[in-house]
Design an enzyme around this catalytic site. Structure first.
Site, PDB file in Angstrom:
ATOM      1  N   GLU A 198      72.933  52.123  24.922  1.00 44.57           N
ATOM      2  CA  GLU A 198      72.086  52.112  23.736  1.00 44.57           C
ATOM      3  C   GLU A 198      72.789  52.755  22.544  1.00 44.57           C
ATOM      4  O   GLU A 198      72.981  53.972  22.507  1.00 44.57           O
ATOM      5  CB  GLU A 198      70.770  52.840  23.991  1.00 44.57           C
ATOM      6  CG  GLU A 198      69.834  52.767  22.795  1.00 44.57           C
ATOM      7  CD  GLU A 198      68.493  53.440  23.037  1.00 44.57           C
ATOM      8  OE1 GLU A 198      67.600  53.244  22.195  1.00 44.57           O
ATOM      9  OE2 GLU A 198      68.343  54.149  24.054  1.00 44.57           O
TER      10      GLU A 198
ATOM     11  N   GLU B 290      59.292  51.899  22.632  1.00 46.38           N
ATOM     12  CA  GLU B 290      59.792  53.268  22.519  1.00 46.38           C
ATOM     13  C   GLU B 290      59.505  53.800  21.117  1.00 46.38           C
ATOM     14  O   GLU B 290      60.410  54.004  20.301  1.00 46.38           O
ATOM     15  CB  GLU B 290      61.291  53.345  22.834  1.00 46.38           C
ATOM     16  CG  GLU B 290      61.726  54.780  23.109  1.00 46.38           C
ATOM     17  CD  GLU B 290      63.229  54.923  23.222  1.00 46.38           C
ATOM     18  OE1 GLU B 290      63.664  55.745  24.038  1.00 46.38           O
ATOM     19  OE2 GLU B 290      63.961  54.241  22.497  1.00 46.38           O
TER      20      GLU B 290
END
Length: 304
Positions: free
Chosen positions: A184, A279
């Site tokens: 990520e 998220e």
């Protein structure tokens, strides 16, 4: 909002072998709910605690009742084994797909793989081995990996080689189990090594493993590079997981500048059947804020 703070804020009391694997993996639409989303949006613990209560299993049940067919939990590795088992059983009962959890390596900036230090790599590999056992309990396929910070006294080419070598060793742990670490790139700090989708694409090509792919977090990439649909298309063959958050604010879609209805339509038309992790926080407090999150997803999911 830094990942560590985000996990703490959204914990219980409030972090495909290729894209083709992501397309094939997952459950059918959830039969518990009246509303069926077109894509697999994945809430997290704490997002609906005012509506469902503090019990994590009750929260999962509520998510299923609202039509969500996936779930993610950054902090899964830190939970009791008994709770991990119950979570896995509950997800299976609701035919929900388990999304990412974070591989423990000491935090986003800590134990940077770019340094090439054996002690840092050992910590990372230990986290990978333990993640395999957690994944079995909750039927997970994807685990988030953040390589750490820049090692600025080392040339960038050497840093790239150090990261690739460490990730190859991690991939060797995951490959026999059909698991995928997803890298990520983040916007939390300019000192983080992984910052753009192009850089992450390069690293994945260097690792050259079905167990090392991209987590494309739309919130972070809007901040770092923009041009979202174009950049997703450029790196598409290495993307195995996507996360959501509007900007500014890192809250639900419709609260910021990102046209999520267009993005979700684009993903749907490309055939993406993987998970889209929610998220982000809730823009409004209390139960009303939680219902607003659900309504926002119904709105942006209405691209058909």
């Amino acid at each position: 909002m830094k990942r560590r703070n985000f996990i703490q804020k959204t914990a219980l009391t409030s972090g495909a072998l290729s894209l083709g694997g992501a397309l094939a993996y997952g459950s059918d639409k959830n039969s518990d709910a009246d509303y069926h989303f077109n894509l697999k949006y994945a809430p997290h613990f704490g997002m609906f605690k005012n509506s469902a209560g503090d019990d994590p299993i009750a929260q999962l049940n509520f998510m299923a009742e609202q039509g969500f067919t996936a779930f993610e939990d950054n902090g899964m590795m830190g939970r009791d084994v008994s709770l991990q088992t119950k979570i896995g059983e509950t997800l299976a009962r609701h035919n929900m797909t388990m999304g990412v959890f974070v591989v423990e390596k000491g935090g986003n900036m800590a134990n940077t793989l770019a340094a090439g230090k054996s002690e840092y790599i050992d910590i990372f590999l230990d986290g990978c081995r333990r993640a395999v056992e957690v994944a079995k309990r909750v039927n997970a396929k994807w685990m988030t990996v953040v390589p750490g910070g820049f090692e600025r006294n080392i040339p960038i080419g050497i840093q790239n080689a150090n990261v690739i070598e460490a990730l190859r060793r991690g991939a060797e742990i995951f490959e026999p189990h059909g698991l995928v670490m997803v890298l990520e790139p983040l916007s939390d700090s300019p000192d983080l090594y992984l910052r753009t989708s192009a850089q992450t694409y390069l690293i994945c090509k260097g690792v050259d493993s079905p167990s090392c792919k991209i987590l494309y977090d739309i919130y972070h990439m809007q901040k770092n590079e923009g041009n979202l649909i174009h950049n997703m298309d450029l790196t598409w063959e290495e993307i195995a997981y996507i996360q959501i958050g509007d900007n500014p604010g890192r809250n639900e879609p419709t609260t910021g500048e990102i046209n999520y209805k267009n993005i979700f339509k684009h993903l749907y038309e490309k055939g993406y059947k993987g998970v889209l992790g929610m998220e982000h926080g809730n823009s409004k407090p209390g139960r009303a804020g939680e219902l607003a999150v659900i309504d926002a997803y119904k709105k942006v999911d209405g691209f058909m």
